[in-house]
Design a protein around this motif. Structure first.
Motif, PDB file in Angstrom:
ATOM      1  N   MET A   1       7.370   8.173  -4.262  1.00  0.00           N
ATOM      2  CA  MET A   1       6.295   7.595  -3.481  1.00  0.00           C
ATOM      3  C   MET A   1       6.667   7.636  -2.006  1.00  0.00           C
ATOM      4  N   ARG A   2       5.650   7.968  -1.195  1.00  0.00           N
ATOM      5  CA  ARG A   2       5.810   7.963   0.259  1.00  0.00           C
ATOM      6  C   ARG A   2       4.628   7.235   0.884  1.00  0.00           C
ATOM      7  N   ILE A   3       4.818   6.807   2.113  1.00  0.00           N
ATOM      8  CA  ILE A   3       3.749   6.163   2.871  1.00  0.00           C
ATOM      9  C   ILE A   3       3.325   7.144   3.951  1.00  0.00           C
ATOM     10  N   TRP A   4       2.075   7.567   3.906  1.00  0.00           N
ATOM     11  CA  TRP A   4       1.527   8.469   4.906  1.00  0.00           C
ATOM     12  C   TRP A   4       0.681   7.663   5.879  1.00  0.00           C
ATOM     13  N   VAL A   5       0.861   7.897   7.155  1.00  0.00           N
ATOM     14  CA  VAL A   5       0.089   7.191   8.170  1.00  0.00           C
ATOM     15  C   VAL A   5      -0.648   8.215   9.021  1.00  0.00           C
ATOM     16  N   ASP A   6      -1.972   8.114   9.013  1.00  0.00           N
ATOM     17  CA  ASP A   6      -2.805   8.904   9.925  1.00  0.00           C
ATOM     18  C   ASP A   6      -2.635   8.192  11.267  1.00  0.00           C
ATOM     19  N   VAL A  25      12.126  -1.435   1.605  1.00  0.00           N
ATOM     20  CA  VAL A  25      12.013  -0.955   0.224  1.00  0.00           C
ATOM     21  C   VAL A  25      12.548   0.467   0.046  1.00  0.00           C
ATOM     22  N   GLU A  26      13.051   1.028   1.131  1.00  0.00           N
ATOM     23  CA  GLU A  26      13.666   2.356   1.123  1.00  0.00           C
ATOM     24  C   GLU A  26      12.709   3.432   0.610  1.00  0.00           C
ATOM     25  N   ILE A  27      11.535   3.450   1.255  1.00  0.00           N
ATOM     26  CA  ILE A  27      10.509   4.457   0.969  1.00  0.00           C
ATOM     27  C   ILE A  27      10.199   5.181   2.271  1.00  0.00           C
ATOM     28  N   GLU A  28      10.070   6.489   2.208  1.00  0.00           N
ATOM     29  CA  GLU A  28       9.799   7.273   3.407  1.00  0.00           C
ATOM     30  C   GLU A  28       8.402   7.006   3.953  1.00  0.00           C
ATOM     31  N   ALA A  29       8.338   6.730   5.257  1.00  0.00           N
ATOM     32  CA  ALA A  29       7.061   6.586   5.968  1.00  0.00           C
ATOM     33  C   ALA A  29       6.909   7.797   6.869  1.00  0.00           C
ATOM     34  N   LEU A  30       5.787   8.490   6.737  1.00  0.00           N
ATOM     35  CA  LEU A  30       5.529   9.692   7.520  1.00  0.00           C
ATOM     36  C   LEU A  30       4.344   9.436   8.445  1.00  0.00           C
ATOM     37  N   TYR A  31       4.593   9.505   9.741  1.00  0.00           N
ATOM     38  CA  TYR A  31       3.557   9.290  10.748  1.00  0.00           C
ATOM     39  C   TYR A  31       3.056  10.654  11.203  1.00  0.00           C
ATOM     40  N   VAL A  32       1.814  10.968  10.874  1.00  0.00           N
ATOM     41  CA  VAL A  32       1.252  12.285  11.158  1.00  0.00           C
ATOM     42  C   VAL A  32       0.206  12.151  12.259  1.00  0.00           C
ATOM     43  N   ALA A  33       0.358  12.971  13.307  1.00  0.00           N
ATOM     44  CA  ALA A  33      -0.583  12.940  14.427  1.00  0.00           C
ATOM     45  C   ALA A  33      -0.549  14.286  15.133  1.00  0.00           C
ATOM     46  N   ASN A  34      -1.575  14.519  15.956  1.00  0.00           N
ATOM     47  CA  ASN A  34      -1.586  15.776  16.714  1.00  0.00           C
ATOM     48  C   ASN A  34      -0.942  15.607  18.084  1.00  0.00           C
ATOM     49  N   ARG A  35      -0.203  14.518  18.241  1.00  0.00           N
ATOM     50  CA  ARG A  35       0.579  14.251  19.460  1.00  0.00           C
ATOM     51  C   ARG A  35       1.759  13.383  19.065  1.00  0.00           C
ATOM     52  N   LEU A  62      -3.613  15.893   3.603  1.00  0.00           N
ATOM     53  CA  LEU A  62      -4.250  16.370   2.368  1.00  0.00           C
ATOM     54  C   LEU A  62      -3.428  17.460   1.678  1.00  0.00           C
ATOM     55  N   ASP A  63      -2.776  18.302   2.458  1.00  0.00           N
ATOM     56  CA  ASP A  63      -1.986  19.402   1.890  1.00  0.00           C
ATOM     57  C   ASP A  63      -0.635  18.959   1.337  1.00  0.00           C
ATOM     58  N   ASN A  64      -0.183  17.753   1.686  1.00  0.00           N
ATOM     59  CA  ASN A  64       1.179  17.359   1.334  1.00  0.00           C
ATOM     60  C   ASN A  64       1.309  16.081   0.515  1.00  0.00           C
ATOM     61  N   ILE A  65       0.223  15.422   0.214  1.00  0.00           N
ATOM     62  CA  ILE A  65       0.283  14.169  -0.531  1.00  0.00           C
ATOM     63  C   ILE A  65       0.567  14.401  -2.007  1.00  0.00           C
ATOM     64  N   LYS A  66       1.061  13.337  -2.633  1.00  0.00           N
ATOM     65  CA  LYS A  66       1.244  13.313  -4.080  1.00  0.00           C
ATOM     66  C   LYS A  66       0.521  12.082  -4.604  1.00  0.00           C
ATOM     67  N   GLU A  67       0.169  12.089  -5.856  1.00  0.00           N
ATOM     68  CA  GLU A  67      -0.646  11.028  -6.439  1.00  0.00           C
ATOM     69  C   GLU A  67      -0.034   9.640  -6.289  1.00  0.00           C
ATOM     70  N   SER A  68       1.268   9.535  -6.246  1.00  0.00           N
ATOM     71  CA  SER A  68       1.927   8.228  -6.151  1.00  0.00           C
ATOM     72  C   SER A  68       1.987   7.686  -4.722  1.00  0.00           C
ATOM     73  N   ARG A 145       4.247  -4.056  -3.560  1.00  0.00           N
ATOM     74  CA  ARG A 145       4.793  -4.783  -4.730  1.00  0.00           C
ATOM     75  C   ARG A 145       4.290  -4.147  -6.022  1.00  0.00           C
ATOM     76  N   GLN A 146       3.002  -3.800  -6.063  1.00  0.00           N
ATOM     77  CA  GLN A 146       2.446  -3.177  -7.269  1.00  0.00           C
ATOM     78  C   GLN A 146       3.105  -1.839  -7.565  1.00  0.00           C
ATOM     79  N   LYS A 147       3.317  -1.054  -6.522  1.00  0.00           N
ATOM     80  CA  LYS A 147       3.821   0.314  -6.722  1.00  0.00           C
ATOM     81  C   LYS A 147       5.330   0.370  -6.934  1.00  0.00           C
ATOM     82  N   THR A 148       6.050  -0.655  -6.502  1.00  0.00           N
ATOM     83  CA  THR A 148       7.517  -0.619  -6.630  1.00  0.00           C
ATOM     84  C   THR A 148       8.027  -1.476  -7.776  1.00  0.00           C
ATOM     85  N   SER A 149       7.135  -2.138  -8.490  1.00  0.00           N
ATOM     86  CA  SER A 149       7.620  -2.984  -9.600  1.00  0.00           C
ATOM     87  C   SER A 149       7.586  -2.250 -10.917  1.00  0.00           C
TER      88      SER A 149
END
Length: 149
Positions: A1-6, A25-35, A62-68, A145-149
């Motif tokens: 699981m990863r956290i994607w941020v527009d 929670v030691e989950i990767e957060a990816l901040y995606v922007a055009n700047r 959209l090209d890099n997400i996974k269902e989780s 909490r729901q996704k990490t339990s």
């Protein structure tokens, strides 16, 4: 699981909450922007700068997400696509988008856009404030909490 941020329009306070949670929670957060978006570097935090092409950050997500994965965006058309793909999506005010509510949100968004284009002058008076930050924090924490339990 990863956290994607527009991240193009994600408020600083929300980025701070996401980054702290990613570290905790030691989950990767990816901040995606055009700047370049100011985000503190960390093993669990990554900035992705896309091209200046319209919707390039959305396309990257959209090209890099996974269902989780979890996605944070205020872009309702993007949220619609993500929800239809089965992803967990919320905006920076803590609203969780679901298959039950996303079409209504998209319809309202389209109506408001059309009204502005016709010069009807609908303006948003909802300023982003402390209540929004608290709502986001609560919704985001609940989802984690729901996704990490």
């Amino acid at each position: 699981m990863r956290i994607w941020v527009d991240a193009d329009s994600c408020p600083v306070k929300i980025r701070e909450i996401i980054s702290k949670a990613a570290k905790r929670v030691e989950i990767e957060a990816l901040y995606v922007a055009n700047r370049v978006i100011p985000v503190q570097e960390h093993d669990y935090i990554r900035k992705i700068v896309t091209s200046n092409e319209d919707q390039s950050a959305d396309k990257y997500i959209l090209d890099n997400i996974k269902e989780s994965d979890i996605v944070i965006t205020r872009d309702i058309p993007l949220a619609d696509e993500l929800v239809n793909e089965g992803l967990t999506v919320l905006n920076d005010r803590g609203d969780i988008y679901t298959k039950e509510n996303i079409k209504e949100r998209l319809s309202i968004r389209d109506f408001m856009k059309e009204a502005r284009e016709l010069g009807l002058g609908y303006e948003s008076t909802n300023r982003f404030g402390p209540k929004d930050v608290q709502n986001f924090s609560n919704s985001f924490d609940k989802i984690l909490r729901q996704k990490t339990s």
